[in-house]
Design an enzyme around this catalytic site. Structure first.
Site, short mmCIF file in Angstrom:
data_model
loop_
_atom_site.label_atom_id
_atom_site.label_comp_id
_atom_site.label_asym_id
_atom_site.label_seq_id
_atom_site.Cartn_x
_atom_site.Cartn_y
_atom_site.Cartn_z
N ARG A 126 7.56 64.80 -41.25
CA ARG A 126 6.82 64.19 -42.32
C ARG A 126 8.07 63.47 -43.34
NH1 ARG A 126 5.06 68.86 -46.97
NH2 ARG A 126 7.09 69.81 -47.10
N ARG A 171 11.16 79.61 -45.17
CA ARG A 171 9.99 79.14 -46.24
C ARG A 171 8.88 79.91 -46.13
NH1 ARG A 171 10.46 73.07 -45.64
NH2 ARG A 171 8.94 72.99 -47.12
P1 AMP Z 1 8.04 72.64 -52.35
O1 AMP Z 1 8.11 71.16 -52.55
O2 AMP Z 1 6.85 73.24 -53.33
O3 AMP Z 1 7.94 72.95 -50.85
O4 AMP Z 1 9.07 73.36 -52.97
C1 AMP Z 1 10.58 73.14 -52.30
C2 AMP Z 1 11.45 74.23 -52.63
O5 AMP Z 1 11.48 74.19 -54.23
C3 AMP Z 1 10.95 75.80 -52.52
O6 AMP Z 1 11.47 75.90 -50.85
C4 AMP Z 1 11.73 76.53 -53.32
O7 AMP Z 1 13.13 76.67 -52.91
C5 AMP Z 1 11.70 75.66 -54.64
N1 AMP Z 1 10.62 75.94 -55.38
C6 AMP Z 1 9.30 75.16 -55.76
N2 AMP Z 1 8.49 75.62 -56.44
C7 AMP Z 1 9.09 76.95 -56.72
C8 AMP Z 1 8.48 78.03 -57.48
N3 AMP Z 1 7.37 77.87 -58.00
N4 AMP Z 1 9.00 79.18 -57.39
C9 AMP Z 1 10.28 79.30 -56.77
N5 AMP Z 1 10.80 78.49 -55.97
C10 AMP Z 1 10.16 77.05 -55.92
#
Ligand code: AMP
Length: 217
Positions: A126, A171
């Site tokens: 992606r 993740r």
């Molecule tokens: P995402 O874009 O939602 O996949 O988030 C990317 C990264 O940001 C994640 O792997 C975490 O490191 C951090 N992150 C995003 N949202 C959260 C959350 N609600 N709690 C903790 N870490 C977050």
């Protein structure tokens, strides 16, 4: 006002569906991942603190993300799509308190179910437009003209630093250990609805639209 959570592992399609809901229903996307990436790009002290944690695929602290969401909700309004938040039970509790404070409540928690084998292929292919946020994929949804966004014409196409096989493994571990308990929790509160995240983008959108139908937005 309709307020929903999109819940699912990385690559489930939360961001893609959130963008469609913004476009079609005028909802407001609140993505903590986007907020954290913005902070990282700006080089602010907080951004510098979270950068390494994010690149490793670990969760950043509850305190930081709850603070970010609290700031957004303080502006009032509603029609929120929580995308990538909450990711822990502590965040879920905080969200309930924050919504109550502004006179809002959750309409539904939409779990996007996908199997892990599909996630690796989705994530490693992606890329997104740095200007308008449109999401693409090397195999399933490439840009019409290589290197140029179909929507806005920008050539600023980007891959996320954490969209690697190694980071995805971490993740997924974080998801199953810390976030998946929310599925059981929201089942118990009666808010959970599960949709099949493996379908075509429009098929998933139709399932979500059916959930929102009759919710009185
Ligand atoms: P995402 O874009 O939602 O996949 O988030 C990317 C990264 O940001 C994640 O792997 C975490 O490191 C951090 N992150 C995003 N949202 C959260 C959350 N609600 N709690 C903790 N870490 C977050």
């Amino acid at each position: 006002m309709v307020n929903i959570i999109l819940l699912g592992p990385p690559g489930a399609g939360k961001g893609t569906q959130a963008r469609l809901l913004v476009e079609r229903r005028n909802m407001v996307q609140l993505s903590t991942g986007d907020m954290l990436r913005d902070a990282k790009a700006s080089g602010s002290p907080m951004g510098r603190r979270v950068a390494e944690v994010m690149d490793r695929g670990e969760l950043v602290s509850d305190e930081i993300v709850i603070g970010l969401i609290g700031e957004k909700l303080a502006a009032g309004g509603g029609g929120y799509i929580f995308d990538g938040f909450p990711r822990t039970l502590a965040q879920a509790d905080a969200l309930a308190r924050l919504l109550e404070r502004v006179g809002q409540r959750l309409t539904a928690v939409i779990e996007m179910r996908v199997d892990d084998a599909a996630l690796l292929a989705r994530i490693t292919g992606r890329y997104t437009c740095g200007n308008c946020g449109e999401v693409y994929h090397d195999v399933t949804r490439p840009t019409a003209v290589p290197g140029v966004c179909d929507v806005c014409g920008s050539t600023d196409l980007r891959r996320r630093a954490d969209d690697t096989e190694e980071s995805l493994k971490q993740r997924l571990l974080e998801y199953y250990k810390k976030t998946s308990p929310l599925v059981g929790y929201y089942y118990a509160t009666g808010d959970l609805v599960t949709v099949d995240g493996l379908g075509e983008i429009e098929a998933v959108a139709a399932e979500i639209a059916a959930v929102l139908e009759g919710q009185g937005d």
